[in-house]
Design a protein around this motif. Sequence first.
Motif, PDB file in Angstrom:
ATOM      1  N   ALA A 135      59.345 -17.290  65.292  1.00 53.43           N
ATOM      2  CA  ALA A 135      59.353 -15.957  64.788  1.00 53.43           C
ATOM      3  C   ALA A 135      59.032 -16.407  63.046  1.00 53.43           C
ATOM      4  N   GLN A 192      57.093 -11.109  68.694  1.00 55.93           N
ATOM      5  CA  GLN A 192      57.476 -11.676  69.815  1.00 55.93           C
ATOM      6  C   GLN A 192      57.656 -10.985  71.008  1.00 55.93           C
ATOM      7  N   LEU A 196      62.410 -10.039  65.578  1.00 52.29           N
ATOM      8  CA  LEU A 196      61.264 -10.653  66.548  1.00 52.29           C
ATOM      9  C   LEU A 196      60.268  -9.617  66.602  1.00 52.29           C
TER      10      LEU A 196
END
Length: 154
Positions: free
Chosen positions: A142, A116, A111
């Motif tokens: 992702a 993210q 991530l």
Amino acid sequence: MKVLFVCLGNICRSPTAEGVFRHQVRAAGLQDEIEVDSAGTGDWHVGKAPDSRTARAARQRGYALDDLRARQFEVADFQRFDLILAMDRSNLRDLQALRPATSRAELDLFLRRCGQAEQEVPDPYYGGADGFDQVLDLIECAGAALLADLRAQL
């Protein structure tokens, strides 16, 4: 480009990432340029299919995980893969401890690599069905970001 997703047992998060990302790569027509696999740092589930709740949640979104079988991460994977993405910090630490000085692979959190806000893909194993859906949400997002990044490198 060879990408490996890694979690603890290779029955929930990393096979989900493999299945989703493989689907995204095929949809983009890049299956000849990007190879995808998954593994676990532990050996408890070697040879087993993904957790039934994982497979069910994935199937509901159109991803087939039926042909996947758990395998344990091997030090040789550092030479076989260009990009190794851990699902959480614990797995990242385990991989860093195994990493030989000669490794050419890029190693990171999945991530974080994909921008993210959350840094880790939570392990849904001991929770309810909503945890498996949350994992899919994170991985789909992702994976799309990772695909865009890799496409720019090809």
